[in-house]
Design a protein around this motif. Structure first.
Motif, mmCIF file in Angstrom:
data_model
loop_
_atom_site.group_PDB
_atom_site.id
_atom_site.type_symbol
_atom_site.label_atom_id
_atom_site.label_comp_id
_atom_site.label_asym_id
_atom_site.label_seq_id
_atom_site.Cartn_x
_atom_site.Cartn_y
_atom_site.Cartn_z
ATOM 1 N N ILE B 173 -9.081 -48.718 -40.086
ATOM 2 C CA ILE B 173 -8.011 -49.600 -40.555
ATOM 3 C C ILE B 173 -7.718 -49.291 -42.016
ATOM 4 O O ILE B 173 -8.637 -49.177 -42.839
ATOM 5 C CB ILE B 173 -8.392 -51.091 -40.379
ATOM 6 C CG1 ILE B 173 -8.362 -51.428 -38.879
ATOM 7 C CG2 ILE B 173 -7.444 -52.009 -41.154
ATOM 8 C CD1 ILE B 173 -8.658 -52.870 -38.552
ATOM 9 N N TRP B 174 -6.423 -49.109 -42.297
ATOM 10 C CA TRP B 174 -5.967 -48.895 -43.678
ATOM 11 C C TRP B 174 -5.195 -50.156 -44.043
ATOM 12 O O TRP B 174 -4.111 -50.400 -43.514
ATOM 13 C CB TRP B 174 -5.071 -47.659 -43.726
ATOM 14 C CG TRP B 174 -4.946 -47.051 -45.098
ATOM 15 C CD1 TRP B 174 -5.766 -47.227 -46.161
ATOM 16 C CD2 TRP B 174 -3.925 -46.124 -45.534
ATOM 17 N NE1 TRP B 174 -5.330 -46.481 -47.231
ATOM 18 C CE2 TRP B 174 -4.210 -45.802 -46.877
ATOM 19 C CE3 TRP B 174 -2.810 -45.540 -44.917
ATOM 20 C CZ2 TRP B 174 -3.417 -44.929 -47.612
ATOM 21 C CZ3 TRP B 174 -2.023 -44.665 -45.653
ATOM 22 C CH2 TRP B 174 -2.327 -44.362 -46.987
ATOM 23 N N ALA B 188 -14.021 -48.098 -39.415
ATOM 24 C CA ALA B 188 -13.916 -47.743 -40.830
ATOM 25 C C ALA B 188 -12.783 -48.540 -41.467
ATOM 26 O O ALA B 188 -11.789 -48.849 -40.801
ATOM 27 C CB ALA B 188 -13.666 -46.245 -40.977
ATOM 28 N N GLU B 190 -10.460 -48.960 -45.205
ATOM 29 C CA GLU B 190 -10.111 -48.706 -46.598
ATOM 30 C C GLU B 190 -8.976 -49.657 -46.969
ATOM 31 O O GLU B 190 -8.046 -49.855 -46.180
ATOM 32 C CB GLU B 190 -9.661 -47.254 -46.821
ATOM 33 C CG GLU B 190 -10.766 -46.219 -46.723
ATOM 34 C CD GLU B 190 -11.722 -46.209 -47.925
ATOM 35 O OE1 GLU B 190 -11.288 -46.549 -49.036
ATOM 36 O OE2 GLU B 190 -12.907 -45.880 -47.728
ATOM 37 N N SER B 191 -9.059 -50.236 -48.147
ATOM 38 C CA SER B 191 -8.022 -51.173 -48.580
ATOM 39 C C SER B 191 -7.313 -50.665 -49.825
ATOM 40 O O SER B 191 -7.954 -50.154 -50.738
ATOM 41 C CB SER B 191 -8.647 -52.538 -48.895
ATOM 42 O OG SER B 191 -8.920 -53.227 -47.703
ATOM 43 N N MET B 192 -6.001 -50.783 -49.835
ATOM 44 C CA MET B 192 -5.219 -50.441 -51.009
ATOM 45 C C MET B 192 -4.651 -51.735 -51.558
ATOM 46 O O MET B 192 -3.769 -52.332 -50.949
ATOM 47 C CB MET B 192 -4.059 -49.526 -50.641
ATOM 48 C CG MET B 192 -4.444 -48.137 -50.244
ATOM 49 S SD MET B 192 -5.353 -47.264 -51.528
ATOM 50 C CE MET B 192 -4.021 -46.604 -52.502
#
Lengths: 212, 212
Positions: B173-174, B188, B190-192
Motif C-alpha cells: 500500500i502506498w 508492505a 509506505e506513506s507520503m
C-alpha cells in the motif's frame, strides 16, 4: 518556547503530532496524557515527553497536554501561524498535479503563480491561473514577495531553476524533480522523491514474500 | 546477492544510488570509484562501500564499480526487474494528481484501474481510464492480480480502504491520505505525507531567518 538546538528528527515528527491534534480537536477532545497520545500515535510516552520538552513544558503533571494549546504551540514552532506565497515551476503532469494538490490541501500556503518554459503552454490556464513564461520568474518572485519555489520541472533543468530562484531571493525550495539539487545555506530545501518511496515499497513487498 | 538483514536506512538510500547510476549511464560512464561516487552523491566513500557491501562485493579494489553492473544489481535488490500492477483509490484532486504522476514516471509500475466512491465521478474518464465504483475493488484486485493499492482518499476513509485492500490480498500500500494507517505484517506500507514535508520546510525557512 525554549528553542535551543532541535534535531531534524524532532522537527520531522512535529507535523505528525499536529495532524493527530487536529483529529482530537475535531472529536472535541480537550486534553490528552502522554500515555493516551502514545497509544494513538504509536511513539512511546517517553519519546513524546522528550520531543515536546524541546519546546518548553506544555504538559502538566497529572493533567496532560491541552490539545488546543499544544496545537497552537506547534503551529508557532513550525511557523504555520503565517502565510507563505508559492510559485510552481513546471506546468507538465507533475506541476499540474502538485498545483492541484497545493491548492486543495495546504492552508497557509498560497499558490501565486505557475511558470513554464514550453511556449505552447504559456498563456494557457492551469487550475484557474494563467501559466507565465519562465523568463519572468526573477521579477515575479521579487515583486510578489514569493517565499517558496516548488520545482516540478524534469531533472535536467532542476538545478538551473533552483539557481535562478535563489538569485531572486527565494527563502525555501520544495523539490519534486527526480534529481538532488543544491542551494546556498540561507535557503531551506526539502525534496520529495516520490519514485524513491515507491522503489522502497517494491523492496519491502519482495522482502516480505521471501520471508514467508 | 548476500541479503542477510539490511537496515531500512540502507534500503531508503538505494533508490538514490540508482538515480545517480542512471545519470552516469546517460553520460556513457562505465565505471566509478567509491571516491568519485562520493563526490557526486554526497555520502562519504566509506558509507558507500559499507552500503553496497550489504549486497556482496561489486567493487573491485583499484577498479571501482561497474555502473551497469551496480545498476542491475540494485534493480534486482529493489525488485525493479519485474512489473507491478497498481490501482488508485480516490479520483479527486489528489488521486488525479497521483495517477498522472504514476503514469508519467514509473517504469515498472502500471496503473490498471482507478476507483471512487462518489457516484458523480464513476464512469467518467481520468487519464484515459474509466473510473470504477469502489464497490467492485475486491473483485478487481483478485481478478487482475493487483500488487499495489495507492490510497488517495481523504483521511476519514483511508483505514477502511486499506482494510478492504488487505482483505483482497494486496501486497503493498502506498498511502497519500493525510492520516497514518495500519496494515497486517504481510503487507508492505509506505506513506507520503506531502504536507508534513511542506511543514518541515516552513520550519527550516523560519529557523534560517532567526539565525541570521
Amino acid at each position: 518556547m525554549k528553542n535551543s538546538k532541535i534535531s531534524n528528527a524532532v522537527i520531522n515528527r512535529l507535523p505528525r503530532y499536529r495532524r493527530y491534534l487536529i483529529e482530537l480537536q475535531k472529536k472535541g477532545v480537550e486534553k490528552i496524557s502522554s500515555k493516551e497520545f502514545s497509544e494513538l500515535i504509536g511513539y512511546t510516552a517517553s519519546q513524546i515527553r522528550q520531543d515536546l520538552n524541546n519546546f518548553g513544558g506544555f504538559g502538566q503533571q497529572g493533567y496532560g497536554y491541552s490539545v488546543d494549546g499544544l496545537k497552537s504551540e506547534i503551529d508557532a514552532i513550525l511557523g504555520l501561524d503565517k502565510e507563505y506565497r508559492m510559485v510552481i515551476i513546471g506546468a507538465g503532469n507533475l506541476g499540474h498535479a502538485i498545483t492541484k494538490y497545493a491548492k486543495s490541501i495546504t492552508a497557509g500556503f498560497k499558490v501565486c503563480g505557475v511558470f513554464e518554459k514550453n511556449e505552447k503552454l504559456i498563456g494557457t490556464k492551469l487550475e484557474g491561473m494563467e501559466i507565465m513564461s519562465y523568463e519572468g520568474i526573477v521579477e515575479f518572485v521579487e515583486k510578489e514577495k514569493i517565499d517558496i519555489g516548488v520545482i516540478c520541472v524534469n531533472g535536467d533543468s532542476a538545478q538551473e531553476v533552483a539557481d535562478k530562484l535563489c538569485f531572486a531571493g527565494i527563502k525555501g525550495i520544495w523539490n519534486f524533480a527526480r534529481v538532488d539539487i543544491e542551494v546556498p545555506p540561507h535557503v531551506a530545501l526539502e525534496s520529495m522523491q516520490l519514485s524513491d518511496n515507491l522503489h522502497a515499497l517494491a523492496y519491502h513487498m519482495n522482502d516480505i514474500r521471501k520471508k514467508r
